[in-house]
Design a protein around this motif. Sequence first.
Motif, PDB file in Angstrom:
ATOM      1  N   SER A  14       0.713  -1.084   0.153  1.00  0.00           N
ATOM      2  CA  SER A  14      -0.120  -0.055   0.113  1.00  0.00           C
ATOM      3  C   SER A  14       0.875   1.309   0.105  1.00  0.00           C
ATOM      4  CB  SER A  14      -0.862  -0.054   1.294  1.00  0.00           C
ATOM      5  OG  SER A  14      -0.116  -0.120   2.498  1.00  0.00           O
ATOM      6  N   ILE A  15       0.206   2.224  -0.736  1.00  0.00           N
ATOM      7  CA  ILE A  15       1.245   3.578  -0.720  1.00  0.00           C
ATOM      8  C   ILE A  15       0.904   4.458   0.289  1.00  0.00           C
ATOM      9  CG2 ILE A  15       1.818   5.216  -2.310  1.00  0.00           C
ATOM     10  CD1 ILE A  15       1.442   3.410  -4.533  1.00  0.00           C
ATOM     11  N   PRO A  16       1.616   4.834   1.108  1.00  0.00           N
ATOM     12  CA  PRO A  16       1.186   6.198   2.110  1.00  0.00           C
ATOM     13  C   PRO A  16       1.332   7.522   1.122  1.00  0.00           C
ATOM     14  CG  PRO A  16       3.287   4.647   2.730  1.00  0.00           C
ATOM     15  CD  PRO A  16       2.858   4.452   1.269  1.00  0.00           C
ATOM     16  N   LEU A  17       0.510   8.416   1.488  1.00  0.00           N
ATOM     17  CA  LEU A  17       0.279   9.506   1.033  1.00  0.00           C
ATOM     18  C   LEU A  17       1.571  10.389   0.848  1.00  0.00           C
ATOM     19  CD1 LEU A  17      -1.747  11.625  -0.001  1.00  0.00           C
ATOM     20  CD2 LEU A  17      -1.850  12.602   2.533  1.00  0.00           C
ATOM     21  N   TRP A  18       2.409  10.474   2.048  1.00  0.00           N
ATOM     22  CA  TRP A  18       3.511  11.022   1.620  1.00  0.00           C
ATOM     23  C   TRP A  18       4.596  10.518   0.463  1.00  0.00           C
ATOM     24  CZ3 TRP A  18       8.538   9.131   2.124  1.00  0.00           C
ATOM     25  CH2 TRP A  18       8.773   8.008   2.893  1.00  0.00           C
ATOM     26  N   VAL A  19       4.537   9.415   0.283  1.00  0.00           N
ATOM     27  CA  VAL A  19       5.227   8.650  -0.792  1.00  0.00           C
ATOM     28  C   VAL A  19       4.521   9.077  -2.260  1.00  0.00           C
ATOM     29  CG1 VAL A  19       5.842   6.359  -1.984  1.00  0.00           C
ATOM     30  CG2 VAL A  19       6.010   6.688   0.700  1.00  0.00           C
ATOM     31  N   MET A  20       3.252   9.106  -2.180  1.00  0.00           N
ATOM     32  CA  MET A  20       2.439   9.521  -3.356  1.00  0.00           C
ATOM     33  C   MET A  20       2.803  10.928  -3.734  1.00  0.00           C
ATOM     34  SD  MET A  20       0.845   7.418  -5.097  1.00  0.00           S
ATOM     35  CE  MET A  20      -0.445   6.967  -6.347  1.00  0.00           C
ATOM     36  N   LEU A  21       2.998  11.797  -2.643  1.00  0.00           N
ATOM     37  CA  LEU A  21       3.273  13.133  -2.950  1.00  0.00           C
ATOM     38  C   LEU A  21       4.580  13.313  -3.653  1.00  0.00           C
ATOM     39  CD1 LEU A  21       1.860  14.857   0.311  1.00  0.00           C
ATOM     40  CD2 LEU A  21       1.033  15.172  -2.015  1.00  0.00           C
ATOM     41  N   ILE A  22       5.404  12.548  -3.286  1.00  0.00           N
ATOM     42  CA  ILE A  22       6.812  12.791  -3.756  1.00  0.00           C
ATOM     43  C   ILE A  22       6.913  12.267  -5.175  1.00  0.00           C
ATOM     44  CG2 ILE A  22       9.130  11.187  -3.903  1.00  0.00           C
ATOM     45  CD1 ILE A  22       9.115  11.213  -0.850  1.00  0.00           C
ATOM     46  N   GLY A  23       6.062  11.153  -5.458  1.00  0.00           N
ATOM     47  CA  GLY A  23       6.050  10.768  -6.937  1.00  0.00           C
ATOM     48  C   GLY A  23       5.315  11.915  -7.990  1.00  0.00           C
ATOM     49  N   ALA A  24       4.190  12.444  -7.406  1.00  0.00           N
ATOM     50  CA  ALA A  24       3.212  13.573  -8.002  1.00  0.00           C
ATOM     51  C   ALA A  24       4.085  14.516  -8.148  1.00  0.00           C
ATOM     52  CB  ALA A  24       2.062  13.801  -7.324  1.00  0.00           C
ATOM     53  N   PHE A  25       4.782  15.124  -6.984  1.00  0.00           N
ATOM     54  CA  PHE A  25       5.472  16.518  -7.369  1.00  0.00           C
ATOM     55  C   PHE A  25       6.944  16.230  -8.140  1.00  0.00           C
ATOM     56  CE2 PHE A  25       3.232  17.774  -3.566  1.00  0.00           C
ATOM     57  CZ  PHE A  25       2.280  18.970  -4.070  1.00  0.00           C
ATOM     58  N   GLY A  26       7.397  15.064  -8.204  1.00  0.00           N
ATOM     59  CA  GLY A  26       8.657  14.813  -8.757  1.00  0.00           C
ATOM     60  C   GLY A  26       8.492  14.795 -10.111  1.00  0.00           C
ATOM     61  N   ILE A  27       7.466  14.032 -10.755  1.00  0.00           N
ATOM     62  CA  ILE A  27       6.738  14.177 -12.161  1.00  0.00           C
ATOM     63  C   ILE A  27       6.613  15.582 -12.403  1.00  0.00           C
ATOM     64  CG2 ILE A  27       5.270  13.588 -13.670  1.00  0.00           C
ATOM     65  CD1 ILE A  27       4.804  11.115 -12.134  1.00  0.00           C
ATOM     66  N   SER A  28       6.137  16.435 -11.816  1.00  0.00           N
ATOM     67  CA  SER A  28       5.810  18.023 -12.357  1.00  0.00           C
ATOM     68  C   SER A  28       7.109  18.658 -12.296  1.00  0.00           C
ATOM     69  CB  SER A  28       4.840  18.479 -11.222  1.00  0.00           C
ATOM     70  OG  SER A  28       3.572  17.941 -11.022  1.00  0.00           O
ATOM     71  N   PHE A  29       7.974  18.593 -11.251  1.00  0.00           N
ATOM     72  CA  PHE A  29       9.276  19.180 -11.198  1.00  0.00           C
ATOM     73  C   PHE A  29      10.123  18.798 -12.468  1.00  0.00           C
ATOM     74  CE2 PHE A  29       8.712  20.508  -6.640  1.00  0.00           C
ATOM     75  CZ  PHE A  29       8.724  21.896  -6.923  1.00  0.00           C
ATOM     76  N   GLY A  30      10.212  17.367 -12.594  1.00  0.00           N
ATOM     77  CA  GLY A  30      10.909  17.038 -13.704  1.00  0.00           C
ATOM     78  C   GLY A  30      10.416  17.467 -15.156  1.00  0.00           C
ATOM     79  N   LEU A  31       9.164  17.453 -15.282  1.00  0.00           N
ATOM     80  CA  LEU A  31       8.545  18.034 -16.550  1.00  0.00           C
ATOM     81  C   LEU A  31       9.081  19.659 -16.750  1.00  0.00           C
ATOM     82  CD1 LEU A  31       6.477  18.252 -19.078  1.00  0.00           C
ATOM     83  CD2 LEU A  31       4.819  18.591 -17.178  1.00  0.00           C
ATOM     84  N   PHE A  32       8.938  20.165 -15.688  1.00  0.00           N
ATOM     85  CA  PHE A  32       9.279  21.606 -15.564  1.00  0.00           C
ATOM     86  C   PHE A  32      10.638  22.028 -16.104  1.00  0.00           C
ATOM     87  CE2 PHE A  32      10.624  25.536 -13.204  1.00  0.00           C
ATOM     88  CZ  PHE A  32       9.933  26.693 -14.045  1.00  0.00           C
ATOM     89  N   LEU A  33      11.333  21.433 -15.355  1.00  0.00           N
ATOM     90  CA  LEU A  33      12.861  21.793 -15.380  1.00  0.00           C
ATOM     91  C   LEU A  33      13.356  21.044 -16.815  1.00  0.00           C
ATOM     92  CD1 LEU A  33      14.068  21.000 -11.715  1.00  0.00           C
ATOM     93  CD2 LEU A  33      13.686  23.143 -12.829  1.00  0.00           C
ATOM     94  N   PHE A  34      13.231  19.668 -16.966  1.00  0.00           N
ATOM     95  CA  PHE A  34      13.824  19.150 -18.208  1.00  0.00           C
ATOM     96  C   PHE A  34      13.118  18.656 -19.162  1.00  0.00           C
ATOM     97  CE2 PHE A  34      15.655  18.166 -13.715  1.00  0.00           C
ATOM     98  CZ  PHE A  34      17.013  19.117 -13.956  1.00  0.00           C
ATOM     99  N   GLY A  35      11.514  19.034 -18.939  1.00  0.00           N
ATOM    100  CA  GLY A  35      10.764  18.203 -20.097  1.00  0.00           C
ATOM    101  C   GLY A  35      10.976  18.864 -21.495  1.00  0.00           C
ATOM    102  N   PRO A  36      11.201  20.270 -21.692  1.00  0.00           N
ATOM    103  CA  PRO A  36      11.035  20.656 -22.961  1.00  0.00           C
ATOM    104  C   PRO A  36      11.881  20.137 -24.035  1.00  0.00           C
ATOM    105  CG  PRO A  36      11.304  22.303 -21.160  1.00  0.00           C
ATOM    106  CD  PRO A  36      11.284  21.060 -20.561  1.00  0.00           C
ATOM    107  N   LYS A  37      13.057  19.467 -23.791  1.00  0.00           N
ATOM    108  CA  LYS A  37      13.796  18.783 -24.609  1.00  0.00           C
ATOM    109  C   LYS A  37      13.094  17.788 -25.445  1.00  0.00           C
ATOM    110  CE  LYS A  37      18.366  16.441 -25.242  1.00  0.00           C
ATOM    111  NZ  LYS A  37      19.460  16.120 -24.616  1.00  0.00           N
ATOM    112  N   LEU A  38      12.511  16.925 -24.591  1.00  0.00           N
ATOM    113  CA  LEU A  38      11.758  15.670 -25.076  1.00  0.00           C
ATOM    114  C   LEU A  38      10.445  16.279 -25.870  1.00  0.00           C
ATOM    115  CD1 LEU A  38      12.677  12.790 -25.195  1.00  0.00           C
ATOM    116  CD2 LEU A  38      14.039  13.949 -23.921  1.00  0.00           C
TER     117      LEU A  38
END
Length: 494
Positions: free
Chosen positions: A350-374
């Motif tokens: 089962s996934i704790p909420l804090w773990v899910m938040l790391i995944g959700a915010f990490g995807i958003s940050f990765g897109l914002f910082l490095f996504g334009p290239k792809l």
Amino acid sequence: MSDHSNQDVRHLETLDRDLGRLSSLEQATSFAARPIIGGGIALVFIALAALVAALFFGQTSNGFIVVIAAAFGAYMALNIGANDVANNMGPAVGAGALSMAGAIAIAAIFESAGALLAGGDVVKTIAKGIIDPTALGDTATFIWAMMAALLAAALWVNLATWVGAPVSTTHSVVGGVMGAGIAAAGFGAVSWGTMGTIAASWVISPVLGGLIAAGFLWFIKARIVYQDDKIAAARKWVPVLVGIMAGAFASYLAIKGLKKIVKIDLQTALLIGAAAAVAVWALTIPVIKRQSEGLENRNKSLKVLFGVPLVVSAALLSFAHGANDVANAVGPLAAIVQASGTGDFLAAVSIPLWVMLIGAFGISFGLFLFGPKLIRMVGNQITKLNPMRAYCVALSAAITVIIASWLGLPVSSTHIAVGGVFGVGFFREWYTERRIKQARRALPDRQQFSREERRRRKLVRRSHFMTIAAAWVITVPAAALLSGIIFMLLNTLT
């Protein structure tokens, strides 16, 4: 003109040149600093994820392991945002329906919403379906195997992003778990039946996505683009296409995105999709009629009518992607957290909420910082897209997932979307070549279109095709090899 005036002119010219050099230097410094700033922000996010884990587990016996795993999970989530999300937003940006900033904002919102509202269902497969946990023997071995899988997958996706290849993060994690399992317990620990179906999806996903996208583009060309009255044809068929899109996405979200809220079987999902298709078709007819008033009878006018549906489809794809693929970042992390806290690595994850938040915010940050290239790679550099072609790609992605679910085949959203872009490009090549041949037959001088001219008219960049295909083929074995090496290093160190 006096000497004094000449000196003033020369002085101004020199000043202009110096200012020009300073401006160029500022631009160059900004360009060079951008990756450094992005990397710095990414490191801060990884440190914050580790800090959050320390707050929850710092006082436990395995607290240090969970802190390190949280940092690896954050790193993986950043890489998913940098690579995978481009497949949903690339076509819309390449077609000019969305700006880069608009695409990043929409994707960040809908990816996070999908992850937090409907994510987590596939964690069981990531953590337990690829290897047999009982073969690993004890909790410590299981934890190190998941740790190695997480880091190896993140490193591989990071490398793929750096070379400009959109790869499947799902397959990267699968390869990582498989490699660590083999290193820990031998080849017998791997579920080879599951691996066989995943390998089959390497071919099925892009081919099916490409064929469906090409089929819709053929339909649009035949029924709308090459009609004498394009606007009248668009008024008739665009609502039908929008209705198909609504039905496909309603079924897609019911199957892939809402399992956490309510479990829906395929037949029910298709009925929901059919109802949504009819309702949206009826609602779209007056909208398209009003939108098309005063438009000229030419192809450029048609692009206006596909713009909004394309943006909506990109947002819906992002929601479903966040719901499905966030598990790639947090699946092994959730398994490590549970095994570290309870000592039981055989129980359901089962996934704790804090773990899910790391995944959700990490995807958003990765897109914002490095996504334009792809995003640029998928949207502009494989083949030229317009709103109609990009719409075919988005529609293909939803329909392909529904077909794959019906057939019971695991598919990659990355492979489907990129396969759809290639399908559109290769169809345009075939269609253009066909029209050239027809034109040659009508001309007295049949040498007008030479072989060199036809080669120049290729509409899909072959170098990108070969790079992406190679990256897809080696993703699982490369991630597996890397994971096996990391596992052995961790095992030796501990």
